[in-house]
Scaffold this active site. Structure first.
Site: not given
Ligand code: GLN
Length: 535
Positions: A14, A16, A241, A355, A382-383, A385, A508, A510
């Protein structure tokens, strides 16, 4: 001819190590070399895909669909290179390869052992990374700290690579913590000396020592490390730092780390593009004035669970000259609309990230509703949306109790449902829809305007999808379906017509945002949040 750099860690984890490795990658890239980065994780999971985000932070997904350690996110952001499956190797992966070969009879009756069979498989993973990518330098970070039992085969394998290569083809970097004694602020090098010796006892002599400490290390500390760890003084590199992690390559360059590495590996170049990174950091450091953004999720106790999302938000802010203040909001706390208002009303933007599982879902739906009703910029990933679709179905289309079948199998309106290709899949590991898929964006949409192109390629990780049976009903309610995967006829991006920003995507973004190439959807979201703030 590929050269190899191995980055090990000592004293504690941890500190870095991943960011140090990524910074070395950036330095070499600045000098014009083709770099490939790789992480060895000594745990037994085949990949972190089945691990809870609380255990291991975010699961980073590569373009070719590998579920990997979050350090790969640092590597991609620092080097702006797309990594592959070859970049993420675990003990579980190595053992399953070896056992598969054993079952097939590939070992011709031999007794299969850690040395040479496991170590050979590890070496193969290193060499393959070089040949497959034609990289000038492969940088391999070994997870954990030297001395860990599970790390031994990896250390042995990288030792063997040294013994079978020319001396100037391999370089070892060891990262250590220099602790200070509480109260006296005296820095202590003893743990570094022990760690160096431990590595030596396994046959590896560090060429470069990177130190992390509370205060600056002075000449005497540097001399001591140089003497006891048998490295030239200038090869003791201080990882100070920094306010911004992206400063670290510049800190290393000030200590001539790029030159030291090039000297050792006999790499020659006249190229030096370091200035671009330096000016990027200077520009980022000028950012001022807050913009408040909420990440509404369920893994908020561990911020690393949303590492790429939060980094993409911060980076978009830096680029636009603003400091993004991220509020990690526990979705479970949004128990009703009043509570949602109380917590979210001061926000300039609301993001619901990816999620799994039911916990917190109702709170997320309230966050989407609140953002929508108050024209606060909303960004669903993802979730996030799927949540927006549930909110719109319930509250705009009048489909009471609409839900995703992930959370309520008996919902009367399954607006989000299991993908056809997922039906019947029982095994959890590596079986989601993973990695790059194409998508086309509708003319006139916000997404199309931001991307500036019609055809995009984005990374996925999900099992559920927008249920096409509800396209008509939800469109009538105001939902705009603006991104489609034509081959599979899947909804990839949705929007609402609002003066602010209401964009959500099944993929995703990101994972593709870089400090020097901000992802258009993050750029658009932060820009909208800034506009709201300034109003
Ligand atoms: N749980 C949702 C699915 O499996 C979204 C997945 C996620 O957000 N990565 O479709």
């Amino acid at each position: 001819m590929t050269k190899y750099i191995f980055v090990t860690g000592g004293v504690v984890s941890g500190i870095g190590k991943g960011i140090s490795a990524a910074s070395i990658g950036r330095l070499l890239k600045n000098r014009g070399f083709k770099v490939f980065m790789q992480k060895f994780d000594p745990y037994l999971n085949v990949d972190p895909g089945t691990m809870s985000p609380y255990q291991h932070g975010e699961v980073f997904v590569t373009a070719d669909g590998a579920e990997t350690d979050l350090d790969l996110g640092h590597y991609e952001r620092f080097t702006n290179e797309e990594l592959t499956k070859s970049a993420s190797i675990t003990t579980g992966k190595i053992y399953s390869r070896v056992i598969q070969k054993e079952r097939r009879g590939d070992y011709d009756g031999a007794t299969v052992q850690v040395i040479p069979h496991i170590t050979d498989e590890i070496k193969k993973a290193v060499y393959k990374a070089g040949t497959e990518t034609d990289a000038d330098v492969v940088i391999t970070e070994i997870g954990g700290t030297v001395g860990d039992i599970e790390g031994l085969p990896f250390i042995e394998a990288i030792r063997q690579i040294h013994s079978e290569s020319a001396v100037d083809d391999v370089l070892y970097v060891h990262t250590v913590l220099i602790p200070s004694i509480p109260g006296s602020d005296e820095l202590k090098t003893k743990p570094t000396q022990h760690s160096f010796k431990q590595l030596m006892s396994q046959g590896i002599k560090a060429d470069i020592i990177i130190t992390r400490s509370d205060g600056a290390i002075d000449e005497s500390i540097r001399n001591k490390i140089s003497l006891f760890c048998d490295v030239p003084k200038e090869n003791v590199i201080e990882s100070r730092h920094v306010d911004l992690i992206y400063e670290l390559p510049n800190v290393f360059r000030d200590q001539k780390l790029d030159e030291i590495i090039m000297d050792h590996l006999k790499l020659e170049t006249k190229e030096n593009k370091s200035d671009a990174w330096v000016s990027m950091v200077e520009h980022f450091k000028k950012a001022e004035g807050p913009v408040d953004v909420a990440i509404v999720g369920k893994y908020i106790q561990l911020h690393d669970a949303y590492l790429s999302v939060s980094q993409a938000l911060l980076d978009a802010g830096y680029e636009l000259g603003r400091l993004v203040n991220i509020h990690y909001v526990d979705a479970e706390e949004l128990t009703d609309d009043e509570k949602a208002e109380e917590i979210l009303k001061k926000m300039d933007g609301i993001l619901v990230p990816g999620g799994f599982g039911e916990r917190g879902v109702e709170g997320m739906v309230r966050a989407s509703k609140f953002a929508r009703e108050h024209e606060i910029p909303y960004f669903g990933i993802c979730l996030g949306m799927q949540i927006a679709v549930i909110d719109i179905a319930r509250n705009l289309a009048g489909l009471r109790d609409a839900h995703s079948t992930e959370f309520e199998v008996n919902t009367p309106y399954p607006v989000i449902d299991l993908m056809e290709s997922q039906i019947g899949i029982e095994s959890l590991g590596g079986t989601q829809r993973l990695g790059n898929y194409p998508c086309h964006l509708e003319e006139g949409s916000k997404a199309r305007e931001l991307y500036g192109e019609e055809h995009i390629l984005e990374r996925h990780r999900h099992r559920y999808e927008f249920n096409n049976e509800y396209r008509g009903k939800l469109r009538e309610a105001g939902l705009k379906i603006v991104g489609i995967n034509d081959d599979l006829d899947l909804v990839e991006v949705i929007e609402l017509d609002t003066p602010g920003y209401f964009v959500a995507c099944q993929f995703h973004p990101e994972f593709k945002s870089r400090p020097n190439h901000i992802h258009p959807l993050f750029h658009g979201f932060i820009e909208a949040a800034m506009e709201r703030r300034d109003r």
